[in-house]
Design an enzyme around this catalytic site. Structure first.
Site, PDB file in Angstrom:
ATOM      1  N   ASN A 162     -14.298   8.839 -11.324  1.00  0.00           N
ATOM      2  CA  ASN A 162     -13.404   9.453 -10.448  1.00  0.00           C
ATOM      3  C   ASN A 162     -12.605   8.405  -9.867  1.00  0.00           C
ATOM      4  O   ASN A 162     -12.817   7.533  -8.551  1.00  0.00           O
ATOM      5  CB  ASN A 162     -13.864   9.836  -8.805  1.00  0.00           C
ATOM      6  CG  ASN A 162     -13.210  10.447  -7.672  1.00  0.00           C
ATOM      7  OD1 ASN A 162     -12.493  10.524  -8.195  1.00  0.00           O
ATOM      8  ND2 ASN A 162     -13.837  10.340  -6.671  1.00  0.00           N
ATOM      9  N   ARG A 204     -13.187  -6.285   2.791  1.00  0.00           N
ATOM     10  CA  ARG A 204     -13.190  -6.859   2.048  1.00  0.00           C
ATOM     11  C   ARG A 204     -12.006  -8.267   1.621  1.00  0.00           C
ATOM     12  O   ARG A 204     -11.603  -9.329   0.536  1.00  0.00           O
ATOM     13  CB  ARG A 204     -13.548  -6.760   0.181  1.00  0.00           C
ATOM     14  CG  ARG A 204     -15.098  -6.590   0.721  1.00  0.00           C
ATOM     15  CD  ARG A 204     -15.175  -5.202  -0.839  1.00  0.00           C
ATOM     16  NE  ARG A 204     -14.850  -4.137  -0.863  1.00  0.00           N
ATOM     17  CZ  ARG A 204     -14.914  -3.136  -1.974  1.00  0.00           C
ATOM     18  NH1 ARG A 204     -15.336  -2.936  -2.357  1.00  0.00           N
ATOM     19  NH2 ARG A 204     -14.882  -1.449  -1.295  1.00  0.00           N
ATOM     20  N   LYS A 241      24.343 -25.033   4.992  1.00  0.00           N
ATOM     21  CA  LYS A 241      23.268 -22.992   5.455  1.00  0.00           C
ATOM     22  C   LYS A 241      25.069 -22.347   6.782  1.00  0.00           C
ATOM     23  O   LYS A 241      25.820 -23.663   7.169  1.00  0.00           O
ATOM     24  CB  LYS A 241      22.756 -24.544   6.955  1.00  0.00           C
ATOM     25  CG  LYS A 241      22.022 -23.524   7.995  1.00  0.00           C
ATOM     26  CD  LYS A 241      22.207 -23.826   9.099  1.00  0.00           C
ATOM     27  CE  LYS A 241      22.119 -22.945   9.983  1.00  0.00           C
ATOM     28  NZ  LYS A 241      22.681 -23.424  11.693  1.00  0.00           N
TER      29      LYS A 241
HETATM   30  C1  UD1 Z   1     -13.912   6.458  -3.101  1.00  0.00           C
HETATM   31  C2  UD1 Z   1     -14.646   7.845  -3.970  1.00  0.00           C
HETATM   32  C3  UD1 Z   1     -15.560   7.224  -5.755  1.00  0.00           C
HETATM   33  C4  UD1 Z   1     -14.124   6.839  -5.758  1.00  0.00           C
HETATM   34  C5  UD1 Z   1     -13.512   6.050  -5.481  1.00  0.00           C
HETATM   35  C6  UD1 Z   1     -12.051   4.974  -6.532  1.00  0.00           C
HETATM   36  C7  UD1 Z   1     -15.633   9.040  -2.028  1.00  0.00           C
HETATM   37  C8  UD1 Z   1     -16.846   9.327  -1.561  1.00  0.00           C
HETATM   38  N1  UD1 Z   1     -15.203   8.533  -3.112  1.00  0.00           N
HETATM   39  O1  UD1 Z   1     -15.142   5.556  -3.383  1.00  0.00           O
HETATM   40  O2  UD1 Z   1     -16.281   8.789  -6.315  1.00  0.00           O
HETATM   41  O3  UD1 Z   1     -14.772   6.766  -7.226  1.00  0.00           O
HETATM   42  O4  UD1 Z   1     -13.561   5.518  -4.408  1.00  0.00           O
HETATM   43  O5  UD1 Z   1     -11.889   3.989  -6.113  1.00  0.00           O
HETATM   44  O6  UD1 Z   1     -14.604   9.292  -1.759  1.00  0.00           O
HETATM   45  N2  UD1 Z   1     -11.345   5.807   4.055  1.00  0.00           N
HETATM   46  C9  UD1 Z   1     -10.814   6.795   4.750  1.00  0.00           C
HETATM   47  N3  UD1 Z   1     -11.705   7.080   5.448  1.00  0.00           N
HETATM   48  C10 UD1 Z   1     -12.979   7.362   5.818  1.00  0.00           C
HETATM   49  C11 UD1 Z   1     -13.752   6.558   4.754  1.00  0.00           C
HETATM   50  C12 UD1 Z   1     -12.655   5.283   3.718  1.00  0.00           C
HETATM   51  O7  UD1 Z   1      -9.727   6.701   5.056  1.00  0.00           O
HETATM   52  O8  UD1 Z   1     -13.945   6.932   6.824  1.00  0.00           O
HETATM   53  C13 UD1 Z   1     -10.353   5.476   3.282  1.00  0.00           C
HETATM   54  C14 UD1 Z   1     -10.359   4.206   2.599  1.00  0.00           C
HETATM   55  O9  UD1 Z   1      -9.632   3.023   3.186  1.00  0.00           O
HETATM   56  C15 UD1 Z   1     -10.627   3.519   0.982  1.00  0.00           C
HETATM   57  C16 UD1 Z   1     -10.375   5.169   0.960  1.00  0.00           C
HETATM   58  O10 UD1 Z   1     -10.441   6.084   1.516  1.00  0.00           O
HETATM   59  O11 UD1 Z   1      -8.114   4.001   1.088  1.00  0.00           O
HETATM   60  C17 UD1 Z   1     -11.288   5.740  -0.182  1.00  0.00           C
HETATM   61  O12 UD1 Z   1     -12.302   4.670   0.438  1.00  0.00           O
HETATM   62  P1  UD1 Z   1     -13.557   3.520   0.319  1.00  0.00           P
HETATM   63  O13 UD1 Z   1     -14.508   2.918   0.781  1.00  0.00           O
HETATM   64  O14 UD1 Z   1     -13.271   2.350  -0.606  1.00  0.00           O
HETATM   65  O15 UD1 Z   1     -14.482   4.285  -1.301  1.00  0.00           O
HETATM   66  P2  UD1 Z   1     -14.894   4.170  -2.400  1.00  0.00           P
HETATM   67  O16 UD1 Z   1     -16.512   3.550  -1.645  1.00  0.00           O
HETATM   68  O17 UD1 Z   1     -14.409   2.823  -2.960  1.00  0.00           O
HETATM   69 MG    MG Z   2     -12.742   1.796  -3.049  1.00  0.00          MG
END
Ligand code: UD1
Ligand code: MG
Length: 396
Positions: A177, A23, A358
């Site tokens: 969370n 995004r 400069k």
């Molecule tokens: C996650 C939480 C959600 C919380 C929210 C807060 C989970 C399943 N959900 O959701 O409960 O409210 O964050 O912001 O954890 N990432 C990885 N590898 C992956 C997937 C994600 O490293 O396979 C990292 C992303 O780069 C990011 C972070 O984990 O920094 C969170 O991932 P994102 O997909 O943004 O989770 P949310 O849907 O926001």
């Molecule tokens: Mg997120």
């Protein structure tokens, strides 16, 4: 057999930063975008170190090299080849720390405003209660986009439900969370083993560990964060601008409390790395960035831009741009001057309107009042450079 003593009760941190951050629509990884002059992920790692974390592991995947280059030896890196979910991401750290005893903070690299104080409170709460997991929660007016905290009849955290899997009733829950947890390290990896991807996103959710830990008969504690602003995350450039504003306000307030006058704090842009002395007055629309230090009693007029420079005391700069240079006490710059890198402006010197300097040394008391260019030159003390003069590659 004797246990290796150094493995006992260490404090680990796992920072998740493998996601694509689509995004942001950027060729730079999301966590490297700066927030008041410091990359997002550095805000996170600095706060974690400040809270006393020993080993710090960053889970990288997309644009891994960029993150590794930024943080260098300050962190250890764990690769997640495919982004199969936050639980799967944490599991990649098993080889490095899975067999060790200690407490592990798990957090996301895109939540940069969490302070050392908050991480420390989470660690302390965890150590004191002896729970298997202690997690932060936050109460917000608009919970959309976040996982919701589901509590049982006793009021204890039962599980986290992701928005995409939540029922209409669960979606109304306003306790969310933020994604900061402290696990007992061995429990973390035991729970992760049981996480499945039977959900709407077909992902291995870290959040499922909460329910699993309860099922293991262990206790889950929670800590409500005092200021929900602190745990806001960044998914796009709108949120990046919003969090920049939150942090900018904090930085500006700190300077004002330290004796700096900001004529209009709403249009004053100071990097987190900037130092400013007492009784200095900063006009509207000023940007000061990089490792800049400004002495006491200076006047930085409207529209000025100063980058990675050192200013002495009682320096006046009006409507000008100063980059990577040194300006000594009582010197005066502008209006409309351009001081380019590697310049030294001596004590009491004046660089006036429409003057470009400069890579030059301008001696103490020297005046270049108007319409001149000085490049690659050393100008002595108390010299007067006339209007319209061009001075290049010359030692006067
Ligand atoms: C996650 C939480 C959600 C919380 C929210 C807060 C989970 C399943 N959900 O959701 O409960 O409210 O964050 O912001 O954890 N990432 C990885 N590898 C992956 C997937 C994600 O490293 O396979 C990292 C992303 O780069 C990011 C972070 O984990 O920094 C969170 O991932 P994102 O997909 O943004 O989770 P949310 O849907 O926001
Ligand atoms: Mg997120």
């Amino acid at each position: 057999m004797q246990k290796e003593r150094h493995t006992v009760n260490e404090t680990f941190a796992i920072v998740l930063a493998a996601g694509l951050g689509t995004r942001m629509k950027s060729s730079i990884h999301k966590v490297l975008h700066p927030l008041c002059g410091k990359p997002m992920i550095r805000h996170v790692t600095d706060s974690l170190r400040g809270a006393g974390v020993g080993r710090l592991l960053v889970v990288v995947g997309a644009y891994a090299e960029q993150i590794e280059q930024e943080l260098g030896a300050e962190a250890e890196y764990v690769r997640q080849a495919r982004q199969l979910g936050t639980g799967h991401a944490v599991l990649q750290a098993r080889e490095a720390i899975g067999g060790l005893e200690g407490h592990t903070l798990v957090c996301y690299g895109d939540t940069p405003l969490v302070t050392s104080h908050t991480y420390r409170s989470l660690l302390n709460a965890h150590r004191e209660s002896g729970a298997a997991v202690t997690m932060l929660t936050a109460a917000v007016d608009n919970p959309s986009g976040f996982g919701r905290i589901v509590r049982d009849e006793a009021g204890e955290v039962a599980r986290i439900v992701e928005e995409k899997d939540a029922s209409a009733e669960e979606k109304r829950i306003k306790e969310i969370n933020p994604g900061l947890y402290c696990f007992s390290n061995s429990v973390l990896f035991q729970a992760l083993d049981r996480v499945q991807n039977k959900n709407s996103q077909r992902e291995y959710y870290l959040t499922d560990c909460i329910r699993i830990v309860k099922e293991m008969g262990l206790s889950v504690q929670s800590l409500l964060v005092a200021d929900a602003h602190e745990v806001l995350g960044i998914n796009d450039r709108v949120q990046l601008a919003q969090l920049n504003r939150v942090l900018r306000n904090q930085i500006n307030e700190l300077h004002m409390k330290n004796g700096v006058t900001l004529i209009d704090p709403n249009t004053t842009y100071l990097d987190i790395t900037v130092r400013i002395g007492e009784d200095t007055v900063i006009g509207p629309g000023v940007t000061i960035s990089g490792l800049t230090s400004i002495g006491k009693g200076c006047r930085i007029g409207a529209g000025t831009e100063i980058e990675s420079s050192t200013l002495g005391e009682r320096v006046a700069v009006h409507h000008s741009v100063v980059r990577e240079s040194i300006i000594a006490d009582d010197a005066s710059i502008g209006p409309f001057a351009f001081i380019r890198p590697n310049s030294v402006i001596g004590e009491g010197a004046k660089v006036g309107d429409f003057v470009e300097v400069k890579n030059s040394n301008i001696g103490a008391g020297t005046k270049i009042p108007h319409l001149a260019y000085v490049g690659d030159s050393d100008i002595g003390q108390n010299t007067n450079i006339g209007c319209g003069a061009i001075t290049v590659n010359y030692d006067a």
